[in-house]
Scaffold this motif. Structure first.
Motif, PDB file in Angstrom:
ATOM      1  N   TRP A  37       0.840  -1.197   0.000  1.00  0.00           N
ATOM      2  CA  TRP A  37       0.000   0.000   0.000  1.00  0.00           C
ATOM      3  C   TRP A  37       0.875   1.247   0.000  1.00  0.00           C
ATOM      4  CZ3 TRP A  37      -5.395   0.360   0.320  1.00  0.00           C
ATOM      5  CH2 TRP A  37      -5.924   1.609   0.679  1.00  0.00           C
ATOM      6  N   ASP A  38       0.598   2.188  -0.910  1.00  0.00           N
ATOM      7  CA  ASP A  38       1.341   3.457  -0.897  1.00  0.00           C
ATOM      8  C   ASP A  38       0.488   4.585  -1.490  1.00  0.00           C
ATOM      9  OD1 ASP A  38       1.438   2.794  -3.583  1.00  0.00           O
ATOM     10  OD2 ASP A  38       3.577   3.137  -3.832  1.00  0.00           O
ATOM     11  N   VAL A  39      -0.745   4.664  -1.046  1.00  0.00           N
ATOM     12  CA  VAL A  39      -1.715   5.590  -1.630  1.00  0.00           C
ATOM     13  C   VAL A  39      -1.308   7.048  -1.460  1.00  0.00           C
ATOM     14  CG1 VAL A  39      -4.090   6.441  -1.485  1.00  0.00           C
ATOM     15  CG2 VAL A  39      -3.640   3.983  -1.421  1.00  0.00           C
ATOM     16  N   THR A  40      -0.897   7.435  -0.252  1.00  0.00           N
ATOM     17  CA  THR A  40      -0.736   8.863   0.055  1.00  0.00           C
ATOM     18  C   THR A  40       0.679   9.398  -0.127  1.00  0.00           C
ATOM     19  OG1 THR A  40      -0.292   8.488   2.418  1.00  0.00           O
ATOM     20  CG2 THR A  40      -2.614   8.705   1.736  1.00  0.00           C
ATOM     21  N   VAL A  41       1.591   8.585  -0.674  1.00  0.00           N
ATOM     22  CA  VAL A  41       2.961   9.079  -0.823  1.00  0.00           C
ATOM     23  C   VAL A  41       2.954  10.364  -1.631  1.00  0.00           C
ATOM     24  CG1 VAL A  41       4.102   6.876  -0.509  1.00  0.00           C
ATOM     25  CG2 VAL A  41       3.346   7.532  -2.787  1.00  0.00           C
ATOM     26  N   SER A  42       3.721  11.348  -1.170  1.00  0.00           N
ATOM     27  CA  SER A  42       3.628  12.685  -1.745  1.00  0.00           C
ATOM     28  C   SER A  42       4.749  13.017  -2.727  1.00  0.00           C
ATOM     29  CB  SER A  42       3.604  13.731  -0.619  1.00  0.00           C
ATOM     30  OG  SER A  42       4.604  13.475   0.340  1.00  0.00           O
ATOM     31  N   TYR A  43       5.643  12.055  -2.991  1.00  0.00           N
ATOM     32  CA  TYR A  43       6.718  12.314  -3.955  1.00  0.00           C
ATOM     33  C   TYR A  43       6.866  11.090  -4.855  1.00  0.00           C
ATOM     34  CZ  TYR A  43      11.094  14.274  -5.750  1.00  0.00           C
ATOM     35  OH  TYR A  43      12.078  14.784  -6.561  1.00  0.00           O
ATOM     36  N   GLY A  44       7.733  10.152  -4.511  1.00  0.00           N
ATOM     37  CA  GLY A  44       7.895   8.964  -5.340  1.00  0.00           C
ATOM     38  C   GLY A  44       7.069   7.795  -4.833  1.00  0.00           C
ATOM     39  N   ALA A  45       6.400   7.096  -5.761  1.00  0.00           N
ATOM     40  CA  ALA A  45       5.602   5.927  -5.407  1.00  0.00           C
ATOM     41  C   ALA A  45       6.399   4.648  -5.662  1.00  0.00           C
ATOM     42  CB  ALA A  45       4.305   5.927  -6.208  1.00  0.00           C
ATOM     43  N   GLY A  46       5.824   3.515  -5.320  1.00  0.00           N
ATOM     44  CA  GLY A  46       6.452   2.223  -5.589  1.00  0.00           C
ATOM     45  C   GLY A  46       6.613   1.336  -4.379  1.00  0.00           C
ATOM     46  N   THR A  47       6.409   1.878  -3.181  1.00  0.00           N
ATOM     47  CA  THR A  47       6.627   1.073  -1.977  1.00  0.00           C
ATOM     48  C   THR A  47       5.581  -0.027  -1.816  1.00  0.00           C
ATOM     49  OG1 THR A  47       5.357   2.591  -0.572  1.00  0.00           O
ATOM     50  CG2 THR A  47       7.714   3.009  -0.785  1.00  0.00           C
ATOM     51  N   ALA A  48       4.455   0.075  -2.526  1.00  0.00           N
ATOM     52  CA  ALA A  48       3.440  -0.980  -2.455  1.00  0.00           C
ATOM     53  C   ALA A  48       3.991  -2.310  -2.974  1.00  0.00           C
ATOM     54  CB  ALA A  48       2.200  -0.574  -3.248  1.00  0.00           C
ATOM     55  N   TYR A  49       5.030  -2.245  -3.786  1.00  0.00           N
ATOM     56  CA  TYR A  49       5.597  -3.470  -4.369  1.00  0.00           C
ATOM     57  C   TYR A  49       6.761  -4.023  -3.539  1.00  0.00           C
ATOM     58  CZ  TYR A  49       2.814  -1.494  -8.097  1.00  0.00           C
ATOM     59  OH  TYR A  49       1.771  -0.942  -8.803  1.00  0.00           O
ATOM     60  N   ALA A  50       7.023  -3.397  -2.406  1.00  0.00           N
ATOM     61  CA  ALA A  50       8.162  -3.818  -1.585  1.00  0.00           C
ATOM     62  C   ALA A  50       8.015  -5.220  -1.004  1.00  0.00           C
ATOM     63  CB  ALA A  50       8.411  -2.805  -0.474  1.00  0.00           C
ATOM     64  N   PRO A  51       6.847  -5.608  -0.457  1.00  0.00           N
ATOM     65  CA  PRO A  51       6.790  -6.951   0.124  1.00  0.00           C
ATOM     66  C   PRO A  51       7.234  -8.051  -0.837  1.00  0.00           C
ATOM     67  CG  PRO A  51       4.889  -5.688   0.835  1.00  0.00           C
ATOM     68  CD  PRO A  51       5.599  -4.848  -0.196  1.00  0.00           C
ATOM     69  N   ASP A  52       6.700  -8.054  -2.056  1.00  0.00           N
ATOM     70  CA  ASP A  52       7.103  -9.083  -3.019  1.00  0.00           C
ATOM     71  C   ASP A  52       8.583  -8.973  -3.370  1.00  0.00           C
ATOM     72  OD1 ASP A  52       4.665 -10.299  -3.141  1.00  0.00           O
ATOM     73  OD2 ASP A  52       4.046  -9.414  -5.050  1.00  0.00           O
ATOM     74  N   ALA A  53       9.082  -7.742  -3.521  1.00  0.00           N
ATOM     75  CA  ALA A  53      10.490  -7.557  -3.874  1.00  0.00           C
ATOM     76  C   ALA A  53      11.405  -8.028  -2.747  1.00  0.00           C
ATOM     77  CB  ALA A  53      10.762  -6.089  -4.194  1.00  0.00           C
ATOM     78  N   ILE A  54      11.019  -7.754  -1.508  1.00  0.00           N
ATOM     79  CA  ILE A  54      11.837  -8.175  -0.364  1.00  0.00           C
ATOM     80  C   ILE A  54      11.795  -9.690  -0.212  1.00  0.00           C
ATOM     81  CG2 ILE A  54      12.004  -8.069   2.158  1.00  0.00           C
ATOM     82  CD1 ILE A  54      11.172  -5.125   1.965  1.00  0.00           C
ATOM     83  N   ILE A  55      10.642 -10.294  -0.447  1.00  0.00           N
ATOM     84  CA  ILE A  55      10.571 -11.757  -0.424  1.00  0.00           C
ATOM     85  C   ILE A  55      11.544 -12.335  -1.442  1.00  0.00           C
ATOM     86  CG2 ILE A  55       9.116 -13.739  -1.041  1.00  0.00           C
ATOM     87  CD1 ILE A  55       6.775 -12.262   0.300  1.00  0.00           C
ATOM     88  N   GLY A  56      11.561 -11.746  -2.640  1.00  0.00           N
ATOM     89  CA  GLY A  56      12.476 -12.237  -3.662  1.00  0.00           C
ATOM     90  C   GLY A  56      13.931 -12.045  -3.290  1.00  0.00           C
ATOM     91  N   HIS A 280      16.068   4.708  -4.104  1.00  0.00           N
ATOM     92  CA  HIS A 280      14.790   4.904  -4.775  1.00  0.00           C
ATOM     93  C   HIS A 280      13.632   5.079  -3.790  1.00  0.00           C
ATOM     94  CE1 HIS A 280      17.357   2.578  -7.640  1.00  0.00           C
ATOM     95  NE2 HIS A 280      17.012   3.594  -8.406  1.00  0.00           N
ATOM     96  N   THR A 281      13.941   5.257  -2.512  1.00  0.00           N
ATOM     97  CA  THR A 281      12.871   5.441  -1.530  1.00  0.00           C
ATOM     98  C   THR A 281      12.023   6.659  -1.875  1.00  0.00           C
ATOM     99  OG1 THR A 281      12.383   5.525   0.850  1.00  0.00           O
ATOM    100  CG2 THR A 281      14.235   6.854   0.063  1.00  0.00           C
ATOM    101  N   GLY A 282      10.784   6.676  -1.404  1.00  0.00           N
ATOM    102  CA  GLY A 282       9.803   7.655  -1.854  1.00  0.00           C
ATOM    103  C   GLY A 282      10.162   9.108  -1.635  1.00  0.00           C
ATOM    104  N   THR A 283      10.719   9.433  -0.460  1.00  0.00           N
ATOM    105  CA  THR A 283      11.086  10.824  -0.162  1.00  0.00           C
ATOM    106  C   THR A 283      12.529  10.847   0.333  1.00  0.00           C
ATOM    107  OG1 THR A 283       8.794  11.145   0.544  1.00  0.00           O
ATOM    108  CG2 THR A 283      10.328  12.932   1.002  1.00  0.00           C
ATOM    109  N   PRO A 284      13.487  10.797  -0.587  1.00  0.00           N
ATOM    110  CA  PRO A 284      14.899  10.697  -0.198  1.00  0.00           C
ATOM    111  C   PRO A 284      15.426  11.985   0.415  1.00  0.00           C
ATOM    112  CG  PRO A 284      14.693  10.958  -2.570  1.00  0.00           C
ATOM    113  CD  PRO A 284      13.304  10.828  -2.051  1.00  0.00           C
ATOM    114  N   VAL A 285      16.277  11.838   1.444  1.00  0.00           N
ATOM    115  CA  VAL A 285      16.872  12.983   2.125  1.00  0.00           C
ATOM    116  C   VAL A 285      18.351  12.677   2.374  1.00  0.00           C
ATOM    117  CG1 VAL A 285      16.774  14.530   4.114  1.00  0.00           C
ATOM    118  CG2 VAL A 285      14.681  13.414   3.310  1.00  0.00           C
ATOM    119  N   PRO A 286      19.273  13.557   1.992  1.00  0.00           N
ATOM    120  CA  PRO A 286      20.697  13.331   2.269  1.00  0.00           C
ATOM    121  C   PRO A 286      20.959  13.211   3.768  1.00  0.00           C
ATOM    122  CG  PRO A 286      20.408  15.113   0.698  1.00  0.00           C
ATOM    123  CD  PRO A 286      19.047  14.800   1.230  1.00  0.00           C
ATOM    124  N   GLY A 287      22.039  12.524   4.099  1.00  0.00           N
ATOM    125  CA  GLY A 287      22.375  12.299   5.502  1.00  0.00           C
ATOM    126  C   GLY A 287      21.882  10.931   5.931  1.00  0.00           C
TER     127      GLY A 287
END
Length: 345
Positions: A37-56, A280-287
């Protein structure tokens, strides 16, 4: 507990479970929920696909961890993934994106164009939270430990609510680049940027939230943290200044842990780490923290506190670069190990 046919030193075979583990939820001590689920992300989307990717990605791990040797033998199981959540997320994401675009062009949340879209997103998010809460309570009632793999940072709300029912008092170690203390951000009640605001207001069992690595937040969030009496912050600048003054990381970790009560829930947003680990995280921040710094903090936490649950969120897999999923899988493994270890001291 170990299945005779399972070889922990063998080639990982993708069986649909995190880490190729052979345990069922009924026989395992730790049950992992998934929230695509990543409905309300305000910058980059894609985290909804993380569970399957992490399983792999988790098929590529080795199981020996000197900081939690054989902890996995207590059992790590994967609860069935509700892919209806993913389908619902993809549909509602269209509404949320249109709302965000409208606001970025100077519109208001009260404009007719977005009012119904915001209501649909809020209703869908409420249903998602209810689903996660019901799943969590199913396993907590059986005495299981529960962890959650997101999805964006709105997804652990239901699990934290469930833990508030079974534990009268606990703290949260919140590793993140952001405070997530915004109220109803962009009109969305259950925004990824509002998770800790909602927890403060809705889960009275949470006596303390200790935020580590934060480095991107508003003045209103800082003020809320200072005035709440339940939030302690170790922001990125503070950690850097301590390092420059010669304070070693173990000493800082002990200050962080000293601010937490005996029972602790860990909310781990992957963007709390340096961007090299999660480009590639949704809202990347340096540091941010180095991977090994975060692992060391979890190790000391597991030795000195009882971890009652956790989440790993905001991992955003990329089609041509597997670093995000790979790091996510390894951080999930550390969270699992220290959680089990802390309950068997």
């Amino acid at each position: 507990m170990i299945h005779e046919a399972f070889n922990p030193d063998g080639v990982g075979v993708d069986n649909g479970n995190y880490f190729c583990m052979p345990f069922t939820p009924e026989e395992a001590e730790l049950v992992l929920l998934s929230a695509p689920w990543d409905v309300t992300v305000s910058y980059g989307a894609g985290t909804a696909y993380a569970p399957d990717a992490i399983i792999g990605a988790s098929t590529q791990l080795d199981f020996y961890d000197p900081a939690a040797p054989d902890a996995w033998r207590h059992g790590i199981a994967t609860a069935p993934v509700d892919y209806n959540l993913l389908e619902r997320s993809e549909k509602l994401r269209i509404d949320a994106r249109r709302v965000i675009e409208h606001l970025e062009q100077g519109g208001e949340t009260t404009d007719d164009y977005v009012v119904r879209k915001i209501r649909r997103v809020n209703e869908g998010s409420f249903e998602m939270n209810s689903s996660i809460r019901e799943q969590a309570e199913q396993w907590l009632e059986q005495g299981k430990l529960v962890g959650l793999v997101g999805g964006d940072h709105s997804t652990p709300y239901g699990l934290i609510r469930a833990l508030g029912k079974y534990h009268p008092s606990f703290g949260i170690l919140h590793i993140d680049a952001h405070c997530d203390l915004r109220e109803k951000y962009e009109g969305f009640i259950f925004s990824h940027a509002s998770i800790m605001y909602n927890v403060l207001h809705d889960v009275q069992a949470v006596e303390r939230i200790v935020q580590v690595g934060i480095r991107d937040f508003s003045a209103a969030e800082r003020q809320l943290a200072e005035e709440s009496g339940r939030v302690v912050q170790f922001d990125d600048q503070q950690l850097l200044e301590a390092e420059m003054a010669g304070e070693n990381w173990d000493a800082m970790c002990r200050k962080i842990i000293d601010a937490l009560p005996e029972q602790v829930y860990v909310s781990f947003d992957i963007d709390g780490l340096d961007l090299c680990y999660c480009p590639h995280t949704g809202t990347p921040v340096p540091g941010g923290l180095k991977f090994n710094q975060a692992v060391r903090l979890l190790q000391l936490l597991g030795a000195e506190r009882r971890i009652i649950g956790f989440d790993l969120v905001e991992v955003s897999p990329h089609a041509s670069d597997n670093i995000d999923a790979s790091v996510g899988a390894r951080m999930l493994w550390k969270l699992c190990g220290q959680t089990l270890r802390s309950n068997h001291k």
